[in-house]
Motif scaffolding. Structure first.
Motif, PDB file in Angstrom:
ATOM      1  N   UNK A  80      33.763  49.311  33.262  1.00  0.00           N
ATOM      2  CA  UNK A  80      33.142  48.074  32.791  1.00  0.00           C
ATOM      3  C   UNK A  80      34.153  47.112  32.182  1.00  0.00           C
ATOM      4  N   UNK A  81      35.288  47.642  31.722  1.00  0.00           N
ATOM      5  CA  UNK A  81      36.332  46.797  31.132  1.00  0.00           C
ATOM      6  C   UNK A  81      37.207  46.131  32.188  1.00  0.00           C
ATOM      7  N   UNK A  82      37.135  46.609  33.423  1.00  0.00           N
ATOM      8  CA  UNK A  82      37.875  46.025  34.558  1.00  0.00           C
ATOM      9  C   UNK A  82      39.366  45.903  34.258  1.00  0.00           C
ATOM     10  N   UNK A  83      39.974  47.013  33.837  1.00  0.00           N
ATOM     11  CA  UNK A  83      41.387  47.009  33.474  1.00  0.00           C
ATOM     12  C   UNK A  83      42.280  47.677  34.520  1.00  0.00           C
ATOM     13  N   UNK A  84      41.746  47.931  35.702  1.00  0.00           N
ATOM     14  CA  UNK A  84      42.546  48.473  36.800  1.00  0.00           C
ATOM     15  C   UNK A  84      41.803  48.224  38.109  1.00  0.00           C
ATOM     16  N   UNK A  85      42.547  48.016  39.196  1.00  0.00           N
ATOM     17  CA  UNK A  85      41.885  47.947  40.500  1.00  0.00           C
ATOM     18  C   UNK A  85      41.285  49.304  40.840  1.00  0.00           C
ATOM     19  N   UNK A  86      40.086  49.308  41.341  1.00  0.00           N
ATOM     20  CA  UNK A  86      39.433  50.562  41.683  1.00  0.00           C
ATOM     21  C   UNK A  86      40.007  51.135  42.977  1.00  0.00           C
ATOM     22  N   UNK A  87      39.872  52.450  43.210  1.00  0.00           N
ATOM     23  CA  UNK A  87      40.308  53.023  44.488  1.00  0.00           C
ATOM     24  C   UNK A  87      39.673  52.257  45.654  1.00  0.00           C
ATOM     25  N   UNK A  88      40.509  51.938  46.634  1.00  0.00           N
ATOM     26  CA  UNK A  88      40.047  51.143  47.760  1.00  0.00           C
ATOM     27  C   UNK A  88      40.325  49.661  47.613  1.00  0.00           C
ATOM     28  N   UNK A  95      49.342  48.594  41.957  1.00  0.00           N
ATOM     29  CA  UNK A  95      49.052  48.988  40.584  1.00  0.00           C
ATOM     30  C   UNK A  95      49.661  50.356  40.285  1.00  0.00           C
ATOM     31  N   UNK A  96      49.413  51.321  41.159  1.00  0.00           N
ATOM     32  CA  UNK A  96      49.956  52.669  40.945  1.00  0.00           C
ATOM     33  C   UNK A  96      51.475  52.672  41.063  1.00  0.00           C
ATOM     34  N   UNK A  97      51.994  51.887  41.986  1.00  0.00           N
ATOM     35  CA  UNK A  97      53.462  51.803  42.152  1.00  0.00           C
ATOM     36  C   UNK A  97      54.128  51.406  40.850  1.00  0.00           C
ATOM     37  N   UNK A 150      54.748  38.893  42.890  1.00  0.00           N
ATOM     38  CA  UNK A 150      54.425  37.475  42.818  1.00  0.00           C
ATOM     39  C   UNK A 150      53.156  37.340  41.982  1.00  0.00           C
ATOM     40  N   UNK A 151      53.313  37.169  40.676  1.00  0.00           N
ATOM     41  CA  UNK A 151      52.133  37.180  39.808  1.00  0.00           C
ATOM     42  C   UNK A 151      51.214  35.994  40.073  1.00  0.00           C
ATOM     43  N   UNK A 152      49.961  36.207  39.746  1.00  0.00           N
ATOM     44  CA  UNK A 152      49.033  35.105  39.596  1.00  0.00           C
ATOM     45  C   UNK A 152      48.990  34.793  38.120  1.00  0.00           C
ATOM     46  N   UNK A 153      47.780  34.653  37.595  1.00  0.00           N
ATOM     47  CA  UNK A 153      47.691  34.513  36.136  1.00  0.00           C
ATOM     48  C   UNK A 153      48.173  35.792  35.463  1.00  0.00           C
ATOM     49  N   UNK A 154      47.906  36.926  36.128  1.00  0.00           N
ATOM     50  CA  UNK A 154      48.338  38.227  35.637  1.00  0.00           C
ATOM     51  C   UNK A 154      49.255  38.859  36.677  1.00  0.00           C
ATOM     52  N   UNK A 155      49.815  39.998  36.378  1.00  0.00           N
ATOM     53  CA  UNK A 155      50.853  40.565  37.249  1.00  0.00           C
ATOM     54  C   UNK A 155      50.360  40.837  38.660  1.00  0.00           C
ATOM     55  N   UNK A 156      49.104  41.265  38.785  1.00  0.00           N
ATOM     56  CA  UNK A 156      48.591  41.607  40.108  1.00  0.00           C
ATOM     57  C   UNK A 156      47.622  40.571  40.655  1.00  0.00           C
ATOM     58  N   UNK A 157      47.542  39.423  40.001  1.00  0.00           N
ATOM     59  CA  UNK A 157      46.658  38.380  40.514  1.00  0.00           C
ATOM     60  C   UNK A 157      45.807  37.765  39.427  1.00  0.00           C
ATOM     61  N   UNK A 158      44.521  37.652  39.704  1.00  0.00           N
ATOM     62  CA  UNK A 158      43.622  36.932  38.806  1.00  0.00           C
ATOM     63  C   UNK A 158      43.000  37.811  37.730  1.00  0.00           C
ATOM     64  N   UNK A 159      43.126  39.127  37.856  1.00  0.00           N
ATOM     65  CA  UNK A 159      42.509  40.035  36.900  1.00  0.00           C
ATOM     66  C   UNK A 159      43.569  40.770  36.084  1.00  0.00           C
ATOM     67  N   UNK A 160      43.391  40.770  34.769  1.00  0.00           N
ATOM     68  CA  UNK A 160      44.314  41.503  33.915  1.00  0.00           C
ATOM     69  C   UNK A 160      44.059  42.998  34.056  1.00  0.00           C
ATOM     70  N   UNK A 161      45.133  43.784  33.984  1.00  0.00           N
ATOM     71  CA  UNK A 161      45.034  45.237  34.048  1.00  0.00           C
ATOM     72  C   UNK A 161      45.856  45.856  32.919  1.00  0.00           C
ATOM     73  N   UNK A 162      45.762  47.178  32.812  1.00  0.00           N
ATOM     74  CA  UNK A 162      46.584  47.872  31.815  1.00  0.00           C
ATOM     75  C   UNK A 162      48.067  47.737  32.137  1.00  0.00           C
TER      76      UNK A 162
END
Length: 212
Positions: A80-88, A95-97, A150-162
């Motif tokens: 629910x916190x959306x702090x990582x891309x889900x599997x798939x 992210x895992x790299x 190549x970051x967006x607003x966050x390192x992996x794009x538009x969603x912030x992650x851990x």
């Protein structure tokens, strides 16, 4: 259902504490400033025989060590916190790299450089050489990471992650943010956004005060 975290201000437990803060999960910190001597390291020994922080005790009583593992696990436990891309998710591989690149290539250098006698013995010249070379290695790794993202607003794009929390904290460590920004300007722009998150302002002030 409270988490217990063995950690210390300004340490590798900070991205975990930040993630728990954003998740909104109740947690308590057992302060263990492990670099201050055996008495502090012994606090962690019952849960981590390496006597290192962070170490997380889950509400179910399980122990998890290694900051990257803790962060990935927390993100999975609290979707629910959306702090990582889900599997798939197309971003999951990267992210895992990078979540494993940081502890393998960067975080590990601090075990050497913070106590150079571990590898350099009692020779002051050898210790100084280790300190200089490890800082160069850390800087080079940030540079390599910056060249591959190549970051967006966050390192992996538009969603912030851990991952953003992880990089923001480690980039405050030596050689410091100025050199980090020179080596990794793309990453530097993102970590400033992490620094400025309204949800973490009180947390940063208490656990890792910082002036850019």
């Amino acid at each position: 259902m409270t988490y217990t975290l063995y950690g210390a201000a300004g340490s590798g437990s900070i991205p975990v504490e930040a993630a728990l803060t954003l998740i909104g999960a109740p947690y308590e910190v057992i302060e263990a400033v492990t670099w201050e001597g055996d008495a502090e390291r012994d606090k962690v020994a019952p849960v981590n025989p390496m006597r290192q922080i962070p170490a997380l005790i889950t509400p179910g009583g399980e122990t998890i060590t290694e900051s990257a593992a803790i962060l990935i696990w927390l993100a999975e436990q609290h979707p629910e916190a959306a702090l990582a891309p889900e599997p798939g998710d197309p971003q999951r591989a990267q992210f895992l790299r990078w979540m494993t690149f940081i502890p393998a290539s960067i975080y590990s250098m601090y075990w050497v450089r913070d106590v150079p006698s571990r590898l350099g013995g009692s020779d002051p010249a050898a210790q100084a050489g280790i300190e200089a070379l490890t800082l160069e290695r850390i800087t080079d790794c940030w540079r390599i990471m910056d060249s591959q993202i190549e970051p967006g607003r966050w390192l992996l794009g538009d969603e912030m992650t851990v991952l953003d929390l992880y990089v923001a904290v480690l980039s405050r460590w030596r050689p410091g943010r100025a050199r980090f920004a020179e080596a990794a300007p793309g990453l530097a722009a993102v970590v400033k956004r992490v620094d400025a998150l309204p949800e973490l302002q009180a947390f940063w002030a208490e656990r890792f005060p910082f002036e850019d």
